[in-house]
Design a protein around this motif. Structure first.
Motif, PDB file in Angstrom:
ATOM      1  N   HIS A  28     138.517 115.081  15.048  1.00 49.79           N
ATOM      2  CA  HIS A  28     137.889 114.007  16.129  1.00 49.79           C
ATOM      3  C   HIS A  28     138.397 114.771  17.613  1.00 49.79           C
ATOM      4  N   GLU A  29     139.430 115.569  17.793  1.00 49.16           N
ATOM      5  CA  GLU A  29     139.626 116.099  18.899  1.00 49.16           C
ATOM      6  C   GLU A  29     138.814 117.317  19.066  1.00 49.16           C
ATOM      7  N   LYS A  30     138.571 118.118  18.264  1.00 48.80           N
ATOM      8  CA  LYS A  30     137.361 119.054  18.275  1.00 48.80           C
ATOM      9  C   LYS A  30     136.158 118.252  18.972  1.00 48.80           C
ATOM     10  N   SER A  36     133.696 118.790  27.520  1.00 52.14           N
ATOM     11  CA  SER A  36     133.998 120.127  28.436  1.00 52.14           C
ATOM     12  C   SER A  36     132.844 121.030  28.418  1.00 52.14           C
ATOM     13  N   LEU A  37     132.089 121.173  27.372  1.00 47.21           N
ATOM     14  CA  LEU A  37     130.904 122.004  27.381  1.00 47.21           C
ATOM     15  C   LEU A  37     129.487 121.170  27.846  1.00 47.21           C
TER      16      LEU A  37
END
Length: 68
Positions: A28-30, A36-37
């Motif tokens: 989930h953090e990934k 940010s992209l």
């Protein structure tokens, strides 16, 4: 099952679930890194909701409006 046996059972289940919970948090953090992209999808919202439940101190923060 008496109270002690129940407590021991619950602890054993939590220990077995821990690695899966940690892996879920990493995934989930990934997903959140995609923000940010400049990438956004409903899956990112879902990841944020799941993280708010898994790690509320870090992800279940709500912004507060301040009158100026």
């Amino acid at each position: 099952m008496n109270a002690l046996e129940l407590e021991q059972y619950e602890l054993a289940i939590e220990e077995q679930a821990y690695p899966f919970e940690e892996k879920a948090i990493q995934i989930h953090e990934k997903n959140l890194e995609l923000l940010s992209l400049g990438i956004y999808s409903s899956w990112i919202d879902t990841s944020l909701e799941k993280l708010a439940k898994l790690i509320p101190a870090r992800y279940a923060k709500f912004e507060e409006a301040v009158a100026i």
